[in-house]
Enzyme design. Structure first.
Site, short mmCIF file in Angstrom:
data_model
loop_
_atom_site.label_atom_id
_atom_site.label_comp_id
_atom_site.label_asym_id
_atom_site.label_seq_id
_atom_site.Cartn_x
_atom_site.Cartn_y
_atom_site.Cartn_z
N ASP A 54 10.38 -6.29 -3.30
CA ASP A 54 9.29 -6.81 -2.46
C ASP A 54 9.29 -8.34 -2.53
O ASP A 54 9.59 -8.93 -3.57
CB ASP A 54 7.95 -6.25 -2.95
N TYR A 85 5.87 -4.71 17.71
CA TYR A 85 5.84 -3.74 16.60
C TYR A 85 6.33 -2.37 17.09
O TYR A 85 7.18 -1.74 16.46
CB TYR A 85 4.41 -3.65 16.06
N ARG A 106 3.90 1.21 -2.74
CA ARG A 106 3.44 1.41 -4.11
C ARG A 106 3.16 2.90 -4.37
O ARG A 106 3.48 3.44 -5.44
CB ARG A 106 2.17 0.58 -4.35
N THR A 109 -4.19 0.64 4.27
CA THR A 109 -3.50 -0.43 3.53
C THR A 109 -3.90 -1.75 4.19
O THR A 109 -4.58 -1.76 5.22
CB THR A 109 -1.96 -0.31 3.63
N ASP A 128 13.79 -10.44 -0.35
CA ASP A 128 13.45 -10.65 1.07
C ASP A 128 14.44 -9.81 1.88
O ASP A 128 15.63 -10.15 1.94
CB ASP A 128 13.55 -12.13 1.41
N VAL A 129 13.96 -8.74 2.50
CA VAL A 129 14.87 -7.83 3.21
C VAL A 129 15.56 -8.49 4.40
O VAL A 129 16.56 -7.98 4.90
CB VAL A 129 14.15 -6.53 3.67
N GLY A 187 0.79 -1.23 0.00
CA GLY A 187 0.00 0.00 0.00
C GLY A 187 0.82 1.28 0.00
O GLY A 187 0.74 2.11 -0.92
N1 NAI Z 1 -0.61 1.33 7.08
C1 NAI Z 1 -0.37 1.93 8.25
O1 NAI Z 1 -1.28 2.34 8.98
C2 NAI Z 1 1.03 2.18 8.66
C3 NAI Z 1 2.10 1.49 8.14
N2 NAI Z 1 3.34 1.75 8.59
C4 NAI Z 1 4.50 1.08 8.02
O2 NAI Z 1 4.51 1.29 6.61
C5 NAI Z 1 5.24 0.25 5.97
C6 NAI Z 1 4.46 -0.24 4.79
O3 NAI Z 1 3.27 -0.86 5.27
P1 NAI Z 1 1.90 -0.88 4.46
O4 NAI Z 1 2.10 -0.40 3.08
O5 NAI Z 1 0.90 -0.27 5.31
O6 NAI Z 1 1.63 -2.45 4.47
P2 NAI Z 1 1.40 -3.47 3.29
O7 NAI Z 1 1.18 -4.77 3.95
O8 NAI Z 1 0.38 -2.97 2.35
O9 NAI Z 1 2.80 -3.48 2.51
C7 NAI Z 1 3.94 -4.07 3.05
C8 NAI Z 1 4.77 -4.65 1.90
O10 NAI Z 1 5.96 -5.19 2.44
C9 NAI Z 1 6.23 -6.41 1.77
N3 NAI Z 1 7.08 -7.26 2.60
C10 NAI Z 1 6.72 -7.93 3.73
N4 NAI Z 1 7.77 -8.66 4.15
C11 NAI Z 1 8.80 -8.41 3.31
C12 NAI Z 1 10.14 -8.87 3.24
N5 NAI Z 1 10.64 -9.76 4.12
N6 NAI Z 1 10.93 -8.41 2.24
C13 NAI Z 1 10.43 -7.53 1.32
N7 NAI Z 1 9.17 -7.10 1.32
C14 NAI Z 1 8.36 -7.53 2.32
C15 NAI Z 1 4.86 -7.01 1.53
O11 NAI Z 1 4.89 -7.98 0.50
C16 NAI Z 1 4.04 -5.78 1.16
O12 NAI Z 1 4.04 -5.56 -0.22
C17 NAI Z 1 5.51 -0.77 7.07
O13 NAI Z 1 6.83 -0.61 7.53
C18 NAI Z 1 4.53 -0.42 8.17
O14 NAI Z 1 4.97 -0.83 9.42
C19 NAI Z 1 3.59 2.68 9.54
C20 NAI Z 1 2.57 3.37 10.11
C21 NAI Z 1 1.21 3.19 9.69
C1 LIG Z 2 -2.01 -1.57 14.47
C2 LIG Z 2 -1.30 -1.60 13.21
C3 LIG Z 2 -1.77 -0.62 12.25
C4 LIG Z 2 -0.98 0.18 11.64
C5 LIG Z 2 0.41 0.18 11.98
C6 LIG Z 2 0.90 1.52 12.17
O1 LIG Z 2 2.24 1.64 12.35
C7 LIG Z 2 0.11 2.40 13.03
C8 LIG Z 2 -0.22 2.15 14.25
C9 LIG Z 2 -1.05 3.07 14.96
C10 LIG Z 2 -1.88 2.74 15.86
C11 LIG Z 2 -2.02 1.40 16.30
C12 LIG Z 2 -2.95 1.08 17.17
C13 LIG Z 2 -3.02 -0.21 17.68
C14 LIG Z 2 -3.96 -0.55 18.55
C15 LIG Z 2 -3.97 -1.85 19.11
O2 LIG Z 2 -3.09 -2.64 18.95
C16 LIG Z 2 -5.12 -2.28 19.89
O3 LIG Z 2 -5.91 -1.28 20.33
C17 LIG Z 2 -5.85 -3.38 19.16
C18 LIG Z 2 -6.31 -3.05 17.82
C19 LIG Z 2 -6.93 -3.91 17.05
C20 LIG Z 2 -7.19 -5.32 17.43
C21 LIG Z 2 -8.04 -6.01 16.44
C22 LIG Z 2 -8.26 -7.44 16.79
O4 LIG Z 2 -7.96 -7.87 17.91
O5 LIG Z 2 -8.72 -8.17 15.93
#
Ligand code: NAI
Ligand SMILES: CC/C=C\C[C@H](O)/C=C/C=C\C=C\C=C\C(=O)[C@@H](O)C/C=C\CCC(=O)O
Length: 264
Positions: free
Chosen positions: A39, A155, A21, A192, A67-68, A18
């Site tokens: 990826d 995390y 991309r 995402t 694979d990172v 997400g």
């Molecule tokens: N979506 C959210 O709310 C937030 C996301 N993030 C961070 O943003 C980053 C991207 O996450 P999103 O796009 O949301 O998730 P996503 O799940 O849509 O994308 C993650 C991507 O990483 C790839 N991936 C997983 N393991 C891998 C590996 N070993 N080697 C290479 N690629 C691998 C997956 O195939 C996927 O395409 C992550 O580091 C996540 O922790 C941070 C804060 C908020």
């Molecule tokens: C939580 C992962 C989502 C995005 C990752 C990102 O980095 C942002 C995080 C920001 C806030 C995360 C809040 C997390 C909250 C919690 O872990 C708990 O309140 C439980 C939330 C959901 C549980 C759902 C379930 O048990 O099925």
């Protein structure tokens, strides 16, 4: 001094997902010469290349299965970038997962993966193979790095560690020899697949923790990626940027521990 994206080459880990991309797409919109989508998900990576090729020049976009967590695999992505585009200027250490049940895997991807990227970039690839005077590393952290989100302790820990490694490699001790600006972004909850937490959190000690993300403002990955471009171009090295709730990026400031007055 501002960094120019135009004409540079970038490598985006997790670039098929997400946020990654959308970063790839924003780079192409901002004149990047070439981008490597590194990826682990080959099906999704190939699909993203084919979709973006409808809108942009296909020769600018390369998918490399990566694979990172495996340093040789990560290094192959750098080699592919050099082979295809001749230089490498920006690394997005973006791949990350949430998995509190398989917490070792969470540490492997979120932390070991980022450390692999930092070492490859600062000791070899961005240090030696950049086009201009400066290269950039953007580490994807999270608001969870500075706020203890209740049911995702591992995390949270990996993301706090990302802030620490970002600030360390930004020190002049490293910068003077690498000429690599190192920054981190801390997205808030972004639309995402990662926000689907079913099966990846553990039960807490009781039911008092909020078990949904309903209270969190959701932002689009496109909005986030556009803000990230500004961070790449303008942010000073060592800075950490919160991007949450569809608001412009703002800097998170760490306190100097020597200024703390609290005593036991
Ligand atoms: N979506 C959210 O709310 C937030 C996301 N993030 C961070 O943003 C980053 C991207 O996450 P999103 O796009 O949301 O998730 P996503 O799940 O849509 O994308 C993650 C991507 O990483 C790839 N991936 C997983 N393991 C891998 C590996 N070993 N080697 C290479 N690629 C691998 C997956 O195939 C996927 O395409 C992550 O580091 C996540 O922790 C941070 C804060 C908020
Ligand atoms: C939580 C992962 C989502 C995005 C990752 C990102 O980095 C942002 C995080 C920001 C806030 C995360 C809040 C997390 C909250 C919690 O872990 C708990 O309140 C439980 C939330 C959901 C549980 C759902 C379930 O048990 O099925």
């Amino acid at each position: 001094m501002s960094f120019q994206i135009n004409g540079k080459v970038a490598l985006v880990t997790g670039g098929a997902g997400g946020i990654g991309r959308c970063i790839v797409e924003a780079l192409l919109e901002n004149g990047i010469k070439g981008v490597v989508i590194a990826d682990i998900n080959e099906e999704q990576g190939t699909k993203v290349v084919s979709e973006l090729s409808q809108k942009f020049n296909p020769t600018q976009i390369l998918y490399q299965k990566t694979d990172v967590t495996v340093v040789e695999s990560f290094e192959d992505a750098f080699k592919a970038a050099i082979q295809q585009f001749q230089h490498i200027d920006i690394l997005f250490n973006n791949a990350g997962i949430v998995n509190e049940n398989e917490w070792e895997k969470c540490v492997q991807v979120n932390l070991i993966g980022v450390i692999n990227g930092m070492i490859l970039a600062t000791e070899k690839y961005l240090k030696d193979q950049k086009l201009g005077e400066e290269a950039v590393i953007v580490n994807t952290s999270s608001i969870a790095s500075v706020t203890p989100e209740l049911l995702i302790p591992t995390y949270n820990a990996t993301k706090s560690a990302i802030n620490a490694i970002t600030r360390t490699y930004a020190e002049s001790y490293y910068y003077n020899s690498t000429k690599i600006k190192v920054v981190a972004i801390c997205p808030g909850v972004t639309e995402t697949s990662i926000v689907n937490l079913a099966g990846v959190v553990r039960p807490g000690p009781d039911d008092s923790a909020e078990r949904t993300l309903d209270g969190y403002p959701l932002q689009s990955p496109k909005f986030l990626a556009d803000q990230v471009m500004k961070v790449v171009e303008k942010a000073p090295t060592g800075t950490i940027w919160i991007i949450e709730d569809t608001k412009p990026a703002y800097q998170y400031i760490y306190n100097d521990r020597k200024m703390s007055q609290y005593k036991v």
